[in-house]
Design a protein around this motif. Structure first.
Motif, short mmCIF file in Angstrom:
data_model
loop_
_atom_site.label_atom_id
_atom_site.label_comp_id
_atom_site.label_asym_id
_atom_site.label_seq_id
_atom_site.Cartn_x
_atom_site.Cartn_y
_atom_site.Cartn_z
N THR A 220 -2.62 -4.12 0.74
CA THR A 220 -2.16 -4.76 0.07
C THR A 220 -3.96 -5.87 0.38
OG1 THR A 220 -0.28 -5.94 0.16
CG2 THR A 220 -1.71 -6.74 -0.11
N ASP A 221 -4.49 -5.57 -0.35
CA ASP A 221 -6.10 -6.07 -0.32
C ASP A 221 -6.95 -6.11 -1.99
OD1 ASP A 221 -7.05 -3.73 -1.38
OD2 ASP A 221 -7.27 -3.02 0.74
N LEU A 222 -8.34 -6.87 -2.60
CA LEU A 222 -8.42 -7.43 -3.65
C LEU A 222 -8.45 -5.78 -4.14
CD1 LEU A 222 -10.97 -10.12 -3.01
CD2 LEU A 222 -8.16 -10.28 -3.31
N ALA A 223 -9.30 -4.64 -3.81
CA ALA A 223 -9.40 -4.01 -4.82
C ALA A 223 -8.36 -2.96 -5.41
CB ALA A 223 -10.77 -2.80 -4.12
N ASN A 224 -7.27 -3.67 -4.27
CA ASN A 224 -6.05 -2.44 -4.76
C ASN A 224 -5.36 -3.24 -5.23
OD1 ASN A 224 -4.52 -0.16 -5.21
ND2 ASN A 224 -2.92 -1.26 -3.44
N GLY A 225 -5.61 -5.38 -5.70
CA GLY A 225 -4.62 -5.66 -6.84
C GLY A 225 -5.24 -6.53 -7.98
N VAL A 226 -3.91 -7.08 -9.08
CA VAL A 226 -4.95 -7.64 -9.79
C VAL A 226 -3.97 -8.20 -10.75
CG1 VAL A 226 -4.01 -5.30 -11.98
CG2 VAL A 226 -5.22 -6.45 -12.71
N LEU A 227 -4.38 -9.17 -11.50
CA LEU A 227 -3.24 -10.63 -11.89
C LEU A 227 -3.14 -9.63 -13.20
CD1 LEU A 227 -5.00 -13.65 -11.47
CD2 LEU A 227 -3.25 -12.90 -10.11
N LEU A 228 -1.98 -9.84 -13.59
CA LEU A 228 -1.45 -9.66 -14.74
C LEU A 228 0.29 -9.78 -15.73
CD1 LEU A 228 -1.49 -5.18 -14.79
CD2 LEU A 228 -2.88 -6.63 -15.54
N SER B 170 -1.06 -19.22 -14.32
CA SER B 170 0.52 -19.79 -13.92
C SER B 170 1.13 -18.53 -14.16
CB SER B 170 0.71 -21.08 -14.51
OG SER B 170 0.30 -21.55 -15.64
N TRP B 171 0.69 -17.57 -15.15
CA TRP B 171 1.99 -17.02 -15.85
C TRP B 171 1.84 -14.81 -15.74
CZ3 TRP B 171 1.50 -17.10 -22.01
CH2 TRP B 171 1.44 -18.77 -22.66
N CYS B 172 0.79 -15.40 -14.48
CA CYS B 172 0.82 -13.88 -13.61
C CYS B 172 1.06 -13.58 -12.25
CB CYS B 172 -0.73 -13.74 -14.21
SG CYS B 172 -1.39 -13.66 -15.68
N ASP B 173 1.94 -12.79 -11.98
CA ASP B 173 2.11 -12.54 -10.90
C ASP B 173 1.00 -11.05 -10.43
OD1 ASP B 173 4.38 -12.99 -10.26
OD2 ASP B 173 5.00 -11.68 -11.99
N ALA B 174 0.23 -11.46 -9.17
CA ALA B 174 -0.90 -9.73 -8.34
C ALA B 174 0.07 -8.93 -7.75
CB ALA B 174 -0.95 -11.15 -7.15
N HIS B 175 -0.44 -7.56 -9.15
CA HIS B 175 0.56 -6.06 -8.74
C HIS B 175 -0.83 -5.61 -7.68
CE1 HIS B 175 3.65 -7.04 -11.52
NE2 HIS B 175 2.23 -7.99 -12.03
N HIS B 176 -0.13 -4.58 -7.59
CA HIS B 176 -0.71 -3.26 -6.78
C HIS B 176 -0.84 -2.36 -7.30
CE1 HIS B 176 1.46 -4.93 -2.89
NE2 HIS B 176 0.23 -4.87 -2.28
N LEU B 177 -2.70 -2.03 -7.62
CA LEU B 177 -2.70 -0.66 -8.57
C LEU B 177 -2.34 0.19 -7.78
CD1 LEU B 177 -6.76 -1.43 -9.08
CD2 LEU B 177 -4.78 -1.83 -10.40
N ALA B 178 -2.19 0.17 -7.15
CA ALA B 178 -1.38 2.11 -6.10
C ALA B 178 -0.65 1.18 -5.23
CB ALA B 178 -2.56 2.87 -4.59
N TRP B 179 0.64 1.74 -5.61
CA TRP B 179 1.84 1.73 -5.10
C TRP B 179 1.97 0.62 -4.11
CZ3 TRP B 179 6.48 3.38 -8.62
CH2 TRP B 179 6.53 2.32 -10.07
N TRP B 180 2.17 -0.29 -3.31
CA TRP B 180 2.41 -0.49 -1.78
C TRP B 180 3.56 0.96 -0.91
CZ3 TRP B 180 6.40 -2.87 2.21
CH2 TRP B 180 5.51 -2.68 3.21
N LYS B 181 2.47 1.35 0.32
CA LYS B 181 3.44 2.06 0.75
C LYS B 181 3.52 3.63 0.08
CE LYS B 181 4.14 0.01 4.74
NZ LYS B 181 3.82 0.32 5.69
N LEU B 182 4.45 3.54 -0.83
CA LEU B 182 4.47 4.66 -2.40
C LEU B 182 3.62 5.34 -2.11
CD1 LEU B 182 6.86 5.96 -3.19
CD2 LEU B 182 6.54 4.89 -5.69
N ASP B 183 2.42 5.09 -2.49
CA ASP B 183 1.37 5.53 -2.55
C ASP B 183 0.26 5.50 -1.75
OD1 ASP B 183 2.19 6.77 -5.39
OD2 ASP B 183 1.77 4.85 -6.22
#
Length: 429
Positions: free
Chosen positions: A365-373, A348-361
């Protein structure tokens, strides 16, 4: 000192403190042996103390908990082995933990946690004592190695999980005991404030913690989006209290809407465990494992959300079509990461973040490019030069050269807190 030198000095000084505490722990254990269950109260009573714990605590200038840490850790070296079946080395019941303590690798608090966990797994009625002790020895080694890389709080999560999987029957009995011990009481203080005291079993606590944490996360998110700066000290506690009051008022006039913050208690369990009651699952709000039977009882009033990593029941890989991770993807990331993949804070404290930024890099938006932080770790990763690598089922953090010149990847997520049980696969997760 440079920052690297200061970090190294902190590590060395901490090891020196742990090493210096070893003889003190041995003395504390000897005080306990001369005090407990002795005629006339033993040494501690004769020295004017209620018991050995109080005597050691006063000598240390610390708390009763710290004194118990010392007494239990010092007991490693008292020559009380586990019998012939245990294969005790030199009279030491838990040699791997003792070696780590004497090397300055483990604190007394860590050692006590591991010792009490392993002691709780001993079955005096086991028909094959030699096999039991062999498995305990293997587990001791794995836990001691795992403890070197974990905080005390995360090590507690590991020990809870191991205890549950070691003997499901015992764990289910503990669940029934915890449920019988639940209570809540209120008392009015002399200054007019009201004190709240209670104990909640995990099944009762899960929806309460989930709902209250959602209110805190929502308020903090709005505060952050409005550019109002960091929260004031104690603000999270006040938000929880106000939300609880609002919930009670809403219950008294149910024709009005609730908080407006959508919440879901997410329980993660295999289909087999849910169907048969055998095995364990987890809840995003708590570290305590739930038996299959307890989860089945919880499911009576809940919609069951199947968590399938990469399966066809939910669009977990949406490529470049969507900017934000979907609810299904967040659930899948939580299944892999268990909360903040770096510090293990609750989901509940976390947001899903892209490892390689969406569009820019060109980051999909898939699991291998995401992490909860959590917010704090998200800024730490970006500001301090950490790198993140992930697959659908694993995630690693690569420290900057200033932290680790070899840049050795460190496993994150749930895998960092998992220990395989020796000699068997264990119940399904």
């Amino acid at each position: 000192m440079t920052e690297a030198e200061l970090a190294s000095a902190i590590e060395v000084s901490a090891r020196l403190v742990r090493l210096a505490a070893v003889p003190q722990a041995m003395l504390a254990a000897e005080v306990s042996r001369r005090s407990e269950d002795k005629p006339g109260g033993g040494m501690a009573r004769r020295q004017g103390h209620r018991n050995a714990t109080r005597m050691v605590a006063q000598g240390q200038g610390g708390t009763a908990g710290q004194a118990r840490d010392a007494i239990v850790t010092g007991g490693l070296f008292g020559g009380e082995g586990g019998g012939e079946e245990s294969g005790a080395e030199g009279g030491v019941r838990w040699p791997a933990i003792a070696a780590a303590v004497t090397a300055g690798d483990l604190s007394q608090a860590q050692a006590r946690l591991l010792i009490e966990t392993l002691e709780g797994l001993i079955d005096e009625d086991c028909p094959d004592a030699a096999d039991l002790w062999q498995r305990l020895r293997e587990l001791e080694q794995r836990l001691a190695e795992k403890a070197l890389a974990l905080s005390l709080a995360d090590l507690r999560k590991v020990c809870l999980d191991v205890t549950a999987r070691w003997n499901q029957g015992d764990w289910e009995a503990k669940e029934r005991q915890r449920r019988a011990q639940r209570f809540l009481s209120f008392s009015e203080r002399a200054d007019g404030m009201v004190s709240v005291t209670g104990l909640l079993d995990p099944a009762s606590a899960a929806p309460i913690i989930t709902w209250l944490d959602a209110q805190v996360a929502d308020k903090f998110r709005k505060k952050r989006d409005a550019g109002e700066g960091p929260a004031e000290p104690g603000e999270a506690g006040r938000i929880r209290l106000d939300a609880l009051v609002d919930l009670a008022r809403h219950g008294m006039r149910c024709d009005q809407p609730g908080s407006g913050v959508s919440t879901t208690v997410v329980v993660r369990v295999s289909e087999e465990a849910l169907r048969t009651g055998l095995g364990f699952g987890t809840c995003d709000a708590l570290a305590t494992p739930f038996s299959g039977g307890e989860l089945r009882r919880m499911a009576v009033d809940a919609g069951i959300l199947p968590i399938v990593l990469g399966g066809g029941s939910a669009p977990l890989d949406v490529g470049y079509a969507l900017r934000f991770f979907t609810a299904a993807q967040r659930h899948a990331l939580a299944e892999r990461d268990g909360g903040c993949a770096f510090c293990h804070a609750p989901v509940s404290w976390c947001d899903a973040h892209h490892l390689a930024w969406w569009k820019l890099d060109s980051g999909p938006t898939d699991l291998a490019n995401g992490v909860l932080l959590c917010t704090r770790c998200h800024h730490r990763i970006h500001d301090d030069g950490w790198e993140v690598r992930a697959t659908r089922t694993r995630v690693w953090f690569i420290p900057p050269a200033s932290v680790d010149p070899t840049r050795t990847p460190r496993e994150g997520g749930k895998a960092a807190l998992h220990v395989d049980l020796p000699g068997r696969a264990g119940p399904p997760r």
